[in-house]
Design an enzyme around this catalytic site. Sequence first.
Site, PDB file in Angstrom:
ATOM      1  N   ASP A  11      50.968 -59.105  63.599  1.00 49.44           N
ATOM      2  CA  ASP A  11      50.758 -57.864  62.844  1.00 49.44           C
ATOM      3  C   ASP A  11      49.275 -57.750  62.508  1.00 49.44           C
ATOM      4  O   ASP A  11      48.724 -58.619  61.827  1.00 49.44           O
ATOM      5  CB  ASP A  11      51.608 -57.960  61.570  1.00 49.44           C
ATOM      6  CG  ASP A  11      51.451 -56.759  60.669  1.00 49.44           C
ATOM      7  OD1 ASP A  11      50.573 -55.898  60.920  1.00 49.44           O
ATOM      8  OD2 ASP A  11      52.219 -56.671  59.698  1.00 49.44           O
ATOM      9  N   GLY A  33      54.047 -46.433  63.515  1.00 49.43           N
ATOM     10  CA  GLY A  33      53.452 -47.536  64.269  1.00 49.43           C
ATOM     11  C   GLY A  33      52.402 -48.285  63.475  1.00 49.43           C
ATOM     12  O   GLY A  33      52.557 -48.547  62.274  1.00 49.43           O
ATOM     13  N   VAL A  34      51.321 -48.608  64.133  1.00 47.34           N
ATOM     14  CA  VAL A  34      50.283 -49.407  63.512  1.00 47.34           C
ATOM     15  C   VAL A  34      49.621 -48.622  62.369  1.00 47.34           C
ATOM     16  O   VAL A  34      49.249 -49.198  61.344  1.00 47.34           O
ATOM     17  CB  VAL A  34      49.282 -49.891  64.593  1.00 47.34           C
ATOM     18  CG1 VAL A  34      48.412 -48.801  65.104  1.00 47.34           C
ATOM     19  CG2 VAL A  34      48.466 -51.051  64.089  1.00 47.34           C
ATOM     20  N   ASP A  35      49.511 -47.329  62.519  1.00 45.03           N
ATOM     21  CA  ASP A  35      48.956 -46.449  61.486  1.00 45.03           C
ATOM     22  C   ASP A  35      49.765 -46.578  60.181  1.00 45.03           C
ATOM     23  O   ASP A  35      49.201 -46.790  59.096  1.00 45.03           O
ATOM     24  CB  ASP A  35      49.023 -45.001  62.017  1.00 45.03           C
ATOM     25  CG  ASP A  35      48.138 -44.041  61.267  1.00 45.03           C
ATOM     26  OD1 ASP A  35      47.389 -44.474  60.382  1.00 45.03           O
ATOM     27  OD2 ASP A  35      48.202 -42.836  61.580  1.00 45.03           O
ATOM     28  N   SER A 123      47.224 -46.400  72.019  1.00 47.70           N
ATOM     29  CA  SER A 123      47.984 -45.440  72.852  1.00 47.70           C
ATOM     30  C   SER A 123      49.242 -46.012  73.511  1.00 47.70           C
ATOM     31  O   SER A 123      49.965 -45.264  74.164  1.00 47.70           O
ATOM     32  CB  SER A 123      47.112 -44.793  73.946  1.00 47.70           C
ATOM     33  OG  SER A 123      46.225 -43.845  73.390  1.00 47.70           O
ATOM     34  N   GLY A 125      51.966 -47.191  72.188  1.00 45.62           N
ATOM     35  CA  GLY A 125      53.218 -47.064  71.435  1.00 45.62           C
ATOM     36  C   GLY A 125      53.788 -45.673  71.603  1.00 45.62           C
ATOM     37  O   GLY A 125      54.197 -45.272  72.699  1.00 45.62           O
ATOM     38  N   VAL A 126      53.775 -44.914  70.512  1.00 46.52           N
ATOM     39  CA  VAL A 126      54.307 -43.542  70.525  1.00 46.52           C
ATOM     40  C   VAL A 126      53.610 -42.689  71.592  1.00 46.52           C
ATOM     41  O   VAL A 126      54.230 -41.799  72.186  1.00 46.52           O
ATOM     42  CB  VAL A 126      54.125 -42.911  69.120  1.00 46.52           C
ATOM     43  CG1 VAL A 126      54.476 -41.439  69.124  1.00 46.52           C
ATOM     44  CG2 VAL A 126      54.978 -43.657  68.103  1.00 46.52           C
TER      45      VAL A 126
HETATM   46  P1  ADP Z   1      49.788 -44.868  69.560  1.00 49.85           P
HETATM   47  O1  ADP Z   1      50.240 -43.593  68.893  1.00 49.85           O
HETATM   48  O2  ADP Z   1      48.302 -44.908  69.782  1.00 49.85           O
HETATM   49  O3  ADP Z   1      50.590 -45.172  70.783  1.00 49.85           O
HETATM   50  P2  ADP Z   1      51.299 -46.847  68.004  1.00 49.85           P
HETATM   51  O4  ADP Z   1      51.004 -47.332  66.636  1.00 49.85           O
HETATM   52  O5  ADP Z   1      52.565 -46.105  68.216  1.00 49.85           O
HETATM   53  O6  ADP Z   1      50.006 -46.001  68.444  1.00 49.85           O
HETATM   54  O7  ADP Z   1      51.292 -48.073  69.008  1.00 49.85           O
HETATM   55  C1  ADP Z   1      50.129 -48.742  69.455  1.00 49.85           C
HETATM   56  C2  ADP Z   1      50.480 -50.206  69.702  1.00 49.85           C
HETATM   57  O8  ADP Z   1      50.475 -50.894  68.451  1.00 49.85           O
HETATM   58  C3  ADP Z   1      51.859 -50.444  70.300  1.00 49.85           C
HETATM   59  O9  ADP Z   1      51.724 -51.402  71.347  1.00 49.85           O
HETATM   60  C4  ADP Z   1      52.679 -50.995  69.134  1.00 49.85           C
HETATM   61  O10 ADP Z   1      53.694 -51.889  69.569  1.00 49.85           O
HETATM   62  C5  ADP Z   1      51.623 -51.731  68.364  1.00 49.85           C
HETATM   63  N1  ADP Z   1      51.877 -51.962  66.931  1.00 49.85           N
HETATM   64  C6  ADP Z   1      52.732 -51.330  66.089  1.00 49.85           C
HETATM   65  N2  ADP Z   1      52.630 -51.849  64.851  1.00 49.85           N
HETATM   66  C7  ADP Z   1      51.681 -52.842  64.906  1.00 49.85           C
HETATM   67  C8  ADP Z   1      51.132 -53.774  63.972  1.00 49.85           C
HETATM   68  N3  ADP Z   1      51.522 -53.790  62.692  1.00 49.85           N
HETATM   69  N4  ADP Z   1      50.189 -54.646  64.406  1.00 49.85           N
HETATM   70  C9  ADP Z   1      49.770 -54.630  65.696  1.00 49.85           C
HETATM   71  N5  ADP Z   1      50.246 -53.779  66.627  1.00 49.85           N
HETATM   72  C10 ADP Z   1      51.189 -52.899  66.238  1.00 49.85           C
END
Ligand code: ADP
Length: 171
Positions: A11, A33-35, A123, A125-126
Site C-alpha cells: 500500500d 483506488g489509490v486516490d 492508469s 486501475g479504473v
Molecule cells: P487510475 O484511475 O489511474 O487507473 P487507480 O487508483 O484505479 O488509478 O489504479 C492505479 C493502480 O494503483 C492500480 O494498479 C491499483 O491496483 C493500484 N492501487 C490501488 N490502491 C493502491 C494503494 N493503496 N497503493 C498502491 N497501489 C494501489
Amino acid sequence: MDMRIVLVQGDITAESVDAVVNAANSSLLGGGGVDGAIHRKGGPEILAACRDLRNSHYGKGLPTGRAVATTAGRLPARHVIHTVGPVWSPDEDRSELLASCYREALRVADELGDRTVAFPAVSTGVYGWPMEDGARIAVETVRAAATEVEEVRFVLFDAAAYAAFEAALAR
Ligand code: ADP
C-alpha cells in the site's frame, strides 16, 4: 548521479518517502483506488489543498499528463504529487500522456527538492491501462528522466503488478 529503482508490493500510503505520487483524476477532488486511499489515510488537509489549487489554478481541472504537489497531510511523506493519467484507449495511442505523468511528477519533485519518490502504477486501475504496457512505460520513462531524484519506488498493489514491473526492469 545514478537513480535507484526499487519495487515494493503493498500500500503506497505506508511508504516513508519525500513524495508519494497520486493517480488522481482531473477534478483533484478525490476518487477511488489509490486516490481514495491517499485521502483517507492522509486526512482532510490534502483535499483542502487540492480545493485551493482548483480555485487558484485549475478551475477546468488538472490536464492529463500534468502533475502538481500538495501537503501529504498525515502520510509519512513531505508531499503528495497528484498526476492525472490517461484513460486507456484501444483506438488511440496515449502512451506519451502516460509517460508525461512520470516525467512531470519527477520534475515537480525536483522543484521541491524531494529525493525519494513513490509511484503507483498510474492508469492501470479504473483507467484500464494494461499492466505490462503500463509497467514498461513507467520504467522506461523514469530511467530516461533527467532528474535529481535519487530513489524511485514503484509500489505495486498486488503480485501481478509486481511481476509486471519486475519483468520491465529486467529488460
Ligand atoms: P487510475 O484511475 O489511474 O487507473 P487507480 O487508483 O484505479 O488509478 O489504479 C492505479 C493502480 O494503483 C492500480 O494498479 C491499483 O491496483 C493500484 N492501487 C490501488 N490502491 C493502491 C494503494 N493503496 N497503493 C498502491 N497501489 C494501489
